[in-house]
Design a protein around this motif. Sequence first.
Motif, short mmCIF file in Angstrom:
data_model
loop_
_atom_site.label_atom_id
_atom_site.label_comp_id
_atom_site.label_asym_id
_atom_site.label_seq_id
_atom_site.Cartn_x
_atom_site.Cartn_y
_atom_site.Cartn_z
N ALA A 89 -23.39 -25.47 33.52
CA ALA A 89 -22.70 -25.71 32.83
C ALA A 89 -21.54 -25.36 34.48
CB ALA A 89 -21.62 -24.72 31.63
N ILE A 90 -21.37 -26.35 35.27
CA ILE A 90 -20.45 -26.20 36.23
C ILE A 90 -19.59 -25.92 36.00
CG2 ILE A 90 -19.84 -27.90 38.09
CD1 ILE A 90 -22.42 -28.04 37.86
N ALA A 91 -18.36 -25.68 34.77
CA ALA A 91 -17.14 -25.51 34.77
C ALA A 91 -16.93 -24.02 34.19
CB ALA A 91 -16.55 -26.38 34.71
N GLY A 92 -18.01 -23.28 34.10
CA GLY A 92 -18.23 -22.20 33.84
C GLY A 92 -18.95 -21.92 32.00
N LYS A 146 -11.77 -34.27 13.01
CA LYS A 146 -10.94 -34.60 14.31
C LYS A 146 -10.73 -33.98 14.96
CE LYS A 146 -9.75 -38.35 12.78
NZ LYS A 146 -10.56 -40.05 13.83
N PRO A 147 -11.30 -33.81 16.36
CA PRO A 147 -10.82 -32.40 17.13
C PRO A 147 -9.46 -32.79 17.73
CG PRO A 147 -11.40 -34.88 18.52
CD PRO A 147 -11.70 -34.93 16.91
N HIS A 148 -8.87 -31.01 17.76
CA HIS A 148 -7.45 -30.36 18.28
C HIS A 148 -7.82 -29.26 19.78
CE1 HIS A 148 -6.12 -32.71 14.68
NE2 HIS A 148 -7.29 -32.33 14.12
N ARG A 149 -6.83 -29.63 20.55
CA ARG A 149 -6.91 -28.52 21.60
C ARG A 149 -6.07 -27.85 20.89
NH1 ARG A 149 -5.55 -28.65 28.01
NH2 ARG A 149 -5.60 -26.44 28.22
N THR A 150 -6.59 -25.87 20.90
CA THR A 150 -5.79 -24.95 20.29
C THR A 150 -4.86 -24.33 21.68
OG1 THR A 150 -7.78 -23.00 20.71
CG2 THR A 150 -7.12 -24.97 18.92
N THR A 151 -4.43 -23.57 21.08
CA THR A 151 -3.49 -22.49 22.76
C THR A 151 -4.37 -21.04 22.48
OG1 THR A 151 -2.58 -21.18 20.49
CG2 THR A 151 -1.44 -23.50 22.11
N GLU A 154 -15.43 -26.24 13.36
CA GLU A 154 -16.18 -26.52 14.52
C GLU A 154 -15.53 -25.97 15.99
OE1 GLU A 154 -19.63 -28.92 16.93
OE2 GLU A 154 -18.26 -29.77 15.47
N VAL A 155 -15.46 -24.51 16.55
CA VAL A 155 -15.50 -24.35 17.52
C VAL A 155 -15.77 -24.72 19.27
CG1 VAL A 155 -14.23 -22.34 18.84
CG2 VAL A 155 -14.78 -22.21 15.86
N ASP A 189 -10.35 -21.46 29.71
CA ASP A 189 -8.74 -21.68 28.50
C ASP A 189 -8.84 -22.85 28.53
OD1 ASP A 189 -9.49 -23.28 31.32
OD2 ASP A 189 -7.88 -23.58 32.40
N ARG A 190 -9.94 -23.47 28.10
CA ARG A 190 -10.11 -25.13 27.11
C ARG A 190 -10.50 -24.81 26.46
NH1 ARG A 190 -7.72 -26.04 30.94
NH2 ARG A 190 -6.69 -28.36 31.87
N VAL A 191 -9.97 -24.57 25.13
CA VAL A 191 -11.14 -24.55 23.07
C VAL A 191 -10.18 -24.71 22.01
CG1 VAL A 191 -11.00 -22.31 21.77
CG2 VAL A 191 -10.87 -22.15 23.87
N TYR A 192 -11.38 -25.81 21.90
CA TYR A 192 -10.96 -27.36 20.90
C TYR A 192 -11.46 -26.25 19.58
CZ TYR A 192 -9.51 -29.92 24.56
OH TYR A 192 -8.84 -30.71 25.86
N ILE A 193 -11.40 -26.55 18.60
CA ILE A 193 -11.80 -27.37 17.48
C ILE A 193 -11.58 -28.58 16.24
CG2 ILE A 193 -10.52 -24.16 16.88
CD1 ILE A 193 -8.31 -26.18 15.16
#
Length: 444
Positions: A169-172, A115-120, A99-100, A106-110
Amino acid sequence: MADEIRSGPPVLPAVANSEEFKKARRSLIETLSRRAGGVQITPSEAARSEFAREALAALAASPTQWPEAAQSQLLREAMDEFFGFGPIQPLLDDSSVTEVMVNRADRVYIERAGKPHRTTVTFDDDAHVMRIIERIIQPLGRRLDSNNPLVDARLPDGSRVNAVVPPVAIAGPCLTIRKFSKSKMGLDELCKVGAMTPAVSEFLKGCVLARMNVVVCGGTGSGKTTLLNALSGCIPDDERIVTIEDAAELKLVQDHVITLESKKANPDGSGEVSIRDLVRNALRMRPERIVVGECRGGETLDMLQAMNTGHDGSLTTLHANTPRDAIARIETMTLMAGIDLPIRAIREQIGSAIELLVQVARMRDGSRKITSITEIGGMEGERIVLQEIFKFKEVPTPIGSAVVGALMATGLRPRCVPKLEMMGIKLAPQLFIPGAAIPVRPAA
């Protein structure tokens, strides 16, 4: 040449995330956009190679001479921007990512291994996220703006897409992509990853072949669609199948398949085709099997009536945490059809239409398993009778460790066994003996 670019040397995150690097990438993309005169998704290999040559020439003419690793990274990102889905394309190409999730630019998780992980990975800005969303939904004819801020769509490979934009979507802009395995997950494959036992697989396959009406229920991300797809794969090749979904995700291997997809309303409010409309229309298409991706509203009543009027062997999914909750939810969704039916009449419809509830769950370690298989045995007074055939029993383990347990037979012989035997499906009696099941071990 395109493959060489795709597998080039990595560049340090500090360099890739620097403003100078991002500026160089934007400049390269703008230069190539002017030369190309347009953007094409998944073009021919020749077009990709030509693009790569032009990109190399543009980099050579740039006043800044980047090292080889940085050049390769710039080329890869430019290729992804032109021919893929921008910064998230490497995540979509990674088979270990399921899942992406773009929470904002500036906040992309997979999700990996449940399990969720934040990416660069980052986008340039909200407008960059919107360009990628538009690229996804444009071929499907979907619309997304402030007046219509929600959209469901799919990628060319069938992955499920949901996008939400301001003012909701408030933050974008937010983008969620649930990927599906490129390899088909049949019942055997689900056994291998620990979702069920061979005994349960044999039982479920027999139920599908015997044209029993089956409902798969579970929470979000529990694997309902994957299991529905696996069960649909057991339908004989010579039967006419009609699938109905909001966004076409099911990948049936049979030849005699009609795929229907709902349609959102036009800007003027006309032209909507709902799941309920499609279920009603499917009854006129001489279906031998009706497979509905998910029941979530008034179409549930039409589905029950179809099951009760000769369209046996139907399959669908719904959201529910337990089999008993599934019954209550079916009752509620039936009332959403707008027809004032007494609750007893609804329950009689459910009791005579649905024969099997298969409960799936996403466990705390991220694995997905069948946790219960329950047979519906009609009405007893005012209550629908449920008889659990298989139940997942977990073994206590330390906090943070993988879930270990067994999908065990409860010892009750299903009432459907005579129906299976009449269809020539012989199941070994030990399938329903407690302790005879094979333990469900965590996936390797």
